[in-house]
Structures are given as structure tokens and as C-alpha cells.
Motif scaffolding. Structure first.
Motif, PDB file in Angstrom:
ATOM      1  N   GLY A   1     -12.938 -17.248  -7.569  1.00  0.00           N
ATOM      2  CA  GLY A   1     -11.505 -17.525  -7.553  1.00  0.00           C
ATOM      3  C   GLY A   1     -10.800 -16.936  -6.345  1.00  0.00           C
ATOM      4  N   ASP A   2      -9.512 -17.191  -6.256  1.00  0.00           N
ATOM      5  CA  ASP A   2      -8.691 -16.624  -5.188  1.00  0.00           C
ATOM      6  C   ASP A   2      -8.530 -15.126  -5.415  1.00  0.00           C
ATOM      7  N   ILE A   3      -8.761 -14.347  -4.367  1.00  0.00           N
ATOM      8  CA  ILE A   3      -8.688 -12.897  -4.464  1.00  0.00           C
ATOM      9  C   ILE A   3      -7.532 -12.394  -3.604  1.00  0.00           C
ATOM     10  N   HIS A   4      -6.620 -11.661  -4.233  1.00  0.00           N
ATOM     11  CA  HIS A   4      -5.492 -11.056  -3.535  1.00  0.00           C
ATOM     12  C   HIS A   4      -5.896  -9.671  -3.043  1.00  0.00           C
ATOM     13  N   TYR A   5      -5.490  -9.350  -1.814  1.00  0.00           N
ATOM     14  CA  TYR A   5      -5.829  -8.038  -1.271  1.00  0.00           C
ATOM     15  C   TYR A   5      -4.806  -7.627  -0.228  1.00  0.00           C
ATOM     16  N   LEU A   6      -4.834  -6.348   0.095  1.00  0.00           N
ATOM     17  CA  LEU A   6      -3.991  -5.784   1.148  1.00  0.00           C
ATOM     18  C   LEU A   6      -4.883  -5.339   2.290  1.00  0.00           C
ATOM     19  N   GLU A   7      -4.406  -5.506   3.514  1.00  0.00           N
ATOM     20  CA  GLU A   7      -5.204  -5.104   4.672  1.00  0.00           C
ATOM     21  C   GLU A   7      -4.298  -4.528   5.752  1.00  0.00           C
ATOM     22  N   GLY A   8      -4.788  -3.493   6.409  1.00  0.00           N
ATOM     23  CA  GLY A   8      -4.048  -2.909   7.522  1.00  0.00           C
ATOM     24  C   GLY A   8      -4.918  -1.951   8.300  1.00  0.00           C
ATOM     25  N   GLY A   9      -4.461  -1.584   9.492  1.00  0.00           N
ATOM     26  CA  GLY A   9      -5.192  -0.631  10.319  1.00  0.00           C
ATOM     27  C   GLY A   9      -6.329  -1.269  11.104  1.00  0.00           C
ATOM     28  N   GLN A  10      -7.019  -0.415  11.868  1.00  0.00           N
ATOM     29  CA  GLN A  10      -8.145  -0.855  12.705  1.00  0.00           C
ATOM     30  C   GLN A  10      -9.243   0.198  12.669  1.00  0.00           C
ATOM     31  N   GLY A  11     -10.447  -0.246  13.049  1.00  0.00           N
ATOM     32  CA  GLY A  11     -11.578   0.678  13.113  1.00  0.00           C
ATOM     33  C   GLY A  11     -12.592   0.388  12.031  1.00  0.00           C
ATOM     34  N   GLU A  12     -13.363   1.407  11.649  1.00  0.00           N
ATOM     35  CA  GLU A  12     -14.317   1.252  10.555  1.00  0.00           C
ATOM     36  C   GLU A  12     -13.559   0.858   9.289  1.00  0.00           C
ATOM     37  N   THR A  13     -14.222   0.098   8.426  1.00  0.00           N
ATOM     38  CA  THR A  13     -13.547  -0.434   7.244  1.00  0.00           C
ATOM     39  C   THR A  13     -13.709   0.487   6.049  1.00  0.00           C
ATOM     40  N   VAL A  14     -12.588   0.731   5.375  1.00  0.00           N
ATOM     41  CA  VAL A  14     -12.570   1.428   4.093  1.00  0.00           C
ATOM     42  C   VAL A  14     -12.113   0.420   3.039  1.00  0.00           C
ATOM     43  N   LEU A  15     -12.950   0.203   2.037  1.00  0.00           N
ATOM     44  CA  LEU A  15     -12.640  -0.719   0.942  1.00  0.00           C
ATOM     45  C   LEU A  15     -12.252   0.103  -0.285  1.00  0.00           C
ATOM     46  N   LEU A  16     -11.073  -0.158  -0.847  1.00  0.00           N
ATOM     47  CA  LEU A  16     -10.560   0.595  -1.988  1.00  0.00           C
ATOM     48  C   LEU A  16     -10.586  -0.278  -3.239  1.00  0.00           C
ATOM     49  N   VAL A  17     -11.175   0.258  -4.314  1.00  0.00           N
ATOM     50  CA  VAL A  17     -11.440  -0.510  -5.536  1.00  0.00           C
ATOM     51  C   VAL A  17     -10.816   0.214  -6.729  1.00  0.00           C
ATOM     52  N   HIS A  18      -9.957  -0.481  -7.460  1.00  0.00           N
ATOM     53  CA  HIS A  18      -9.217   0.125  -8.576  1.00  0.00           C
ATOM     54  C   HIS A  18     -10.030   0.139  -9.870  1.00  0.00           C
ATOM     55  N   GLY A  19      -9.444   0.738 -10.917  1.00  0.00           N
ATOM     56  CA  GLY A  19     -10.064   0.811 -12.222  1.00  0.00           C
ATOM     57  C   GLY A  19      -9.526  -0.234 -13.189  1.00  0.00           C
ATOM     58  N   ILE A  20      -9.868  -0.073 -14.457  1.00  0.00           N
ATOM     59  CA  ILE A  20      -9.483  -1.046 -15.482  1.00  0.00           C
ATOM     60  C   ILE A  20      -7.959  -1.094 -15.615  1.00  0.00           C
ATOM     61  N   TYR A  21      -7.426  -2.305 -15.760  1.00  0.00           N
ATOM     62  CA  TYR A  21      -5.993  -2.580 -15.914  1.00  0.00           C
ATOM     63  C   TYR A  21      -5.167  -2.162 -14.695  1.00  0.00           C
ATOM     64  N   ALA A  22      -5.814  -1.817 -13.596  1.00  0.00           N
ATOM     65  CA  ALA A  22      -5.098  -1.343 -12.414  1.00  0.00           C
ATOM     66  C   ALA A  22      -4.978  -2.462 -11.389  1.00  0.00           C
ATOM     67  N   ARG A  23      -4.496  -2.113 -10.189  1.00  0.00           N
ATOM     68  CA  ARG A  23      -4.235  -3.140  -9.183  1.00  0.00           C
ATOM     69  C   ARG A  23      -4.228  -2.502  -7.793  1.00  0.00           C
ATOM     70  N   LYS A  24      -4.312  -3.370  -6.795  1.00  0.00           N
ATOM     71  CA  LYS A  24      -4.429  -2.933  -5.403  1.00  0.00           C
ATOM     72  C   LYS A  24      -3.263  -2.055  -4.962  1.00  0.00           C
ATOM     73  N   GLU A  25      -2.053  -2.303  -5.484  1.00  0.00           N
ATOM     74  CA  GLU A  25      -0.873  -1.544  -5.055  1.00  0.00           C
ATOM     75  C   GLU A  25      -0.977  -0.064  -5.386  1.00  0.00           C
ATOM     76  N   HIS A  26      -1.861   0.298  -6.304  1.00  0.00           N
ATOM     77  CA  HIS A  26      -2.024   1.716  -6.649  1.00  0.00           C
ATOM     78  C   HIS A  26      -2.601   2.529  -5.489  1.00  0.00           C
ATOM     79  N   TRP A  27      -3.117   1.846  -4.471  1.00  0.00           N
ATOM     80  CA  TRP A  27      -3.721   2.540  -3.331  1.00  0.00           C
ATOM     81  C   TRP A  27      -2.779   2.649  -2.132  1.00  0.00           C
ATOM     82  N   VAL A  28      -1.585   2.090  -2.213  1.00  0.00           N
ATOM     83  CA  VAL A  28      -0.765   1.922  -1.008  1.00  0.00           C
ATOM     84  C   VAL A  28      -0.456   3.250  -0.323  1.00  0.00           C
ATOM     85  N   GLU A  29      -0.106   4.282  -1.096  1.00  0.00           N
ATOM     86  CA  GLU A  29       0.291   5.542  -0.453  1.00  0.00           C
ATOM     87  C   GLU A  29      -0.895   6.250   0.197  1.00  0.00           C
TER      88      GLU A  29
END
Length: 316
Positions: A54-82
Motif C-alpha cells: 500500500g501507500d506508505i506515508h513518511y517524513l524525510e529530511g537532512g543529508q548524509g548517512e540514513t537513519v530510519l526511525l520506526v514507531h511502536g504499536i498505535y504510534a505514528r511517524k510524527e512521534h519522532w519529529v523532535e
């Protein structure tokens, strides 16, 4: 001139009035605007990619080596913004909504089985063309990431457990262990009151979230109440799967554990146990935070994560 000032004052007053009305009467629209502004202020762009799950929503920013952030149950990508706000100054950061969570479409019940979620996460990483990345994950997402790391270690430059992972039996029972023994599932939301109570379970110091966002997230989750109750059962149907503690000796990539002293979901006694069983790990325990330290203490989490990442050898 006085006439002009009077008109400006009236216009400004009307603007404030409209804003207050919208804040309370149109929470969903206001929430979208506030979230978009916060994401942008952190240097993150909201994106969508089509995948086989399916379609996957994600946030992306910055440059360099990639860090992938993965949330827990009932959570969402916005929990990683800060946390991402800090990391994106030095790394390319991607925070995903896992298939079936966040802004993504719901999935069939069996798609939430942990081994299937591992396959789904692999599909998302392949769609994003992620080859060798640093993965930081929380709770259920950390279990899913550990399963994938054991199966495909070549994809992981490092693995970080940011907040306690599901799948580490703790020597001392947690408050949630005790509640579940009584047949209580404090993380499963059925009503708006449940949503508020769950936040208290997750965090000793609930971080401020603007009212329209909190209300929108609460209403969205209550609307999915029956589905989420089934997800809980499916995720915890782990027969035949190795626990994260079982997997630990085979996870040879550099690992970081960030575990909060006040975590009520998985007791702090599991932190040292996990650390002892990982071949190459660093343990950081934090005070005055709970199960979601990226929300409770984002600056402290980002600092520990940056120290860990900077200690790793340059990629070949």
C-alpha cells in the motif's frame, strides 16, 4: 490615520476570533496545519510512496548517512519529529508510518503478525531503496526491526532500541505485566478517556501536544477501537517466534539501548539483561521518562543517539 488603525484592529480581532473558533470547531483541519508547520520547522518533508503493501506515508529530511526511525504499536511517524529535528542536522532522516498505522490504510488482521510486519518493513525499505542504514525503533517496532536485522543483517549499519523493546522478558514484572495478569490491557483505547489514561501509562511527564492534534489523534483511535483491539491480540500472538532476547546474540551490528527508569510498560530490569546478551552494545538509561522517550525527552534521546552514531566507524 486613526480610521486605518481602527480597521486594522478590527481585522486583527476578527482573525484572532476566527482562529479561536477554528481551534475548537475544526480540530482536524487545524491539526493538519500545525503538524505541517512543525514538520517543516524540523526540516522534514511529508512524502508518500507506493509499495506492495500500500501507500506508505513518511517524513524525510537532512543529508548524509540514513537513519530510519520506526514507531511502536498505535504510534505514528510524527512521534519522532523532535528527535529528527536534531538528527537531521547531521544525517538523512526518514520516519515511517508502518503499514497499517498512522496515515496509512488499515491492513488485514494477519498483516500485523510480527513476522509479517518484518516482511512489510523490508518491502518499505526496498521501495525507499535503503541499502545500509541506521535503524532506531521503539517498542513493537523494535521487535520488528530486530527480526529483520537477524534475517537481513546486511541492511543494518546499526540498530538502536529507543525505549524498551517488546520481546524482552524482564526479571522484575512491570506495572503493565501486573495489569495484564488481571486481564487489563492499558494500551488498548476504546474511549477518549482511555486515550488520556494511556498517555499517563506511557509517560510520567506527558509532553505538551496542542489540543487540536491531541483531539484528532484521540478521535481517530477511538474510531478504530475494534480494529486496534484485534491488533493487540495479533501482535501478542508470538508462538514460534524468538524473543528479542533470543535474537540478541545473533545481532552483531553495533547496537544502542535507551531505556527509561520510569518505564511502566517494560521494567528497567530488562535493560541490563538485553545489554548483556548483545555482542556489541551500549546502554543508556534515562531518568524522568517512560516508554516513549523520543516524546518525553527528545533532546536527551537525540544526544545519546548522536554520541552513539558518531562513535561508529565511517561506512566503507
Amino acid at each position: 490615520m486613526t480610521h486605518i488603525f481602527r480597521k486594522l484592529a478590527i481585522a486583527f480581532g476578527l482573525l484572532i476570533f476566527c482562529g479561536v473558533v477554528a481551534w475548537h470547531a475544526l480540530p482536524s483541519q487545524v491539526a493538519k496545519g500545525l503538524i505541517a508547520l512543525n514538520n517543516a520547522s524540523a526540516g522534514l518533508r511529508s512524502k508518500v510512496i507506493s509499495t506492495d503493501v500500500g501507500d506508505i506515508h513518511y517524513l524525510e529530511g537532512g543529508q548524509g548517512e540514513t537513519v530510519l526511525l520506526v514507531h511502536g504499536i498505535y504510534a505514528r511517524k510524527e512521534h519522532w519529529v523532535e528527535v529528527a529535528r536534531v538528527l537531521a542536522k547531521y544525517y538523512r532522516v526518514i520516519a515511517v508510518d508502518l503499514p497499517g498505522f498512522g496515515d496509512n490504510a488499515l491492513r488485514a488482521d494477519d498483516d500485523y503478525l510480527l513476522d509479517q510486519q518484518q516482511a512489510n518493513l523490508l518491502t518499505v525499505m526496498q521501495a525507499l531503496e535503503l541499502k545500509v542504514v541506521h535503524v532506531g525503533a521503539n517498542s513493537m517496532g523494535a521487535y520488528v526491526a530486530a527480526l529483520l536485522a537477524e534475517e537481513h543483517p546486511e541492511l543494518f549499519a546499526s540498530l538502536s532500541f529507543i525505549g524498551s523493546p517488546l520481546g524482552v522478558p524482564t526479571p522484575t514484572p512491570s506495572d503493565m505485566d501486573k495489569a495484564r495478569d488481571l486481564g487489563i490491557t492499558p494500551l488498548v483505547v476504546q474511549t477518549t478517556e482511555d486515550f488520556a489514561e494511556r498517555n499517563e501509562w506511557l509517560s510520567p511527564n506527558i509532553p505538551y501536544i496542542p489540543g487540536p492534534i491531541l483531539r484528532t489523534w484521540s478521535e481517530d483511535e477511538v474510531a478504530r477501537a475494534d480494529h486496534n483491539a484485534r491488533i493487540w491480540d495479533v501482535v501478542h500472538r508470538k508462538s514460534g517466534l524468538p524473543t528479542v532476547l533470543d535474537l540478541a546474540p545473533s545481532l552483531e551490528m553495533p547496537t544502542l539501548i535507551i531505556w527509561c527508569q520510569e518505564d511502566r510498560i517494560f521494567h528497567i530490569s530488562g535493560a541490563a539483561l538485553l545489554d548483556q546478551n548483545l555482542p556489541s552494545s551500549h546502554l543508556a538509561t534515562l531518568d524522568n521518562c517512560g516508554h516513549v522517550p523520543m516524546l518525553d525527552k527528545p533532546n536527551a534521546v537525540a544526544s545519546e543517539y548522536l554520541k552513539f552514531l558518531s562513535s561508529l566507524p565511517d561506512p566503507k
